[in-house]
Design a protein around this motif. Structure first.
Motif, PDB file in Angstrom:
ATOM      1  N   UNK A 138     -26.720  34.272 -51.460  1.00 55.35           N
ATOM      2  CA  UNK A 138     -25.850  35.643 -51.771  1.00 55.35           C
ATOM      3  C   UNK A 138     -27.000  36.532 -51.385  1.00 55.35           C
ATOM      4  N   UNK A 139     -27.621  37.356 -50.790  1.00 58.35           N
ATOM      5  CA  UNK A 139     -27.542  38.519 -50.491  1.00 58.35           C
ATOM      6  C   UNK A 139     -27.879  39.893 -51.087  1.00 58.35           C
ATOM      7  N   UNK A 140     -28.910  39.788 -51.752  1.00 65.68           N
ATOM      8  CA  UNK A 140     -28.698  40.690 -52.864  1.00 65.68           C
ATOM      9  C   UNK A 140     -29.690  41.955 -52.514  1.00 65.68           C
ATOM     10  N   UNK A 141     -29.465  43.409 -53.049  1.00 67.11           N
ATOM     11  CA  UNK A 141     -30.273  44.316 -53.089  1.00 67.11           C
ATOM     12  C   UNK A 141     -30.253  45.034 -54.177  1.00 67.11           C
ATOM     13  N   UNK A 142     -30.989  46.398 -54.474  1.00 69.67           N
ATOM     14  CA  UNK A 142     -30.681  47.352 -54.983  1.00 69.67           C
ATOM     15  C   UNK A 142     -30.933  48.370 -53.957  1.00 69.67           C
TER      16      UNK A 142
END
Length: 125
Positions: A32-36
């Motif tokens: 998974x690509x994760x982001x905030x």
């Protein structure tokens, strides 16, 4: 189904630091690509930082470059956002987001398929 749970928010004075955590489940974190993202009162939700599934690619919004660091611990299924030299304009609800991906980062809210409930960060002058 991917589930995300943020923690670590709070209230600090300007110049202080906080570390946000995002605990994930339902899919291997390495896939998974994760982001905030963050959303201040009365404003649109904006991309803050992202990290690719491989961990090799990171991306930041200009306003946090040099102050925030995104990282991931795939063994513990957790993503972090280390925030230093906080400013009052960093005050917002911070959300963790995820989408399938390995070597790309997306900065649009609509590209992410899973979201946490958010954690409040308040920075006083």
């Amino acid at each position: 189904q991917v589930q995300l749970v943020e923690s670590g928010g709070g209230s600090v004075q300007a110049g202080g630091s906080l570390r946000l955590s995002c605990s994930t489940s339902g899919r291997p974190l390495s896939t998974m690509t994760m982001a905030w993202f963050r959303q201040a009162l009365g404003k649109e939700r904006e991309f803050v930082a992202g990290i690719s599934g491989s961990g090799f690619i990171k991306r930041y919004v200009d306003s946090v470059k040099g102050r925030f660091t995104i990282s991931r611990d795939n063994a513990n299924d957790t993503v972090y956002l280390e925030m230093n030299t906080l400013k009052p304009e960093d005050t917002a609800i911070y959300y963790c987001a995820a989408r399938p991906g390995r070597d790309s980062i997306w900065a649009s809210r609509s590209d992410y398929t899973s979201w946490g409930q958010g954690t409040q960060v308040t920075v006083s002058a």
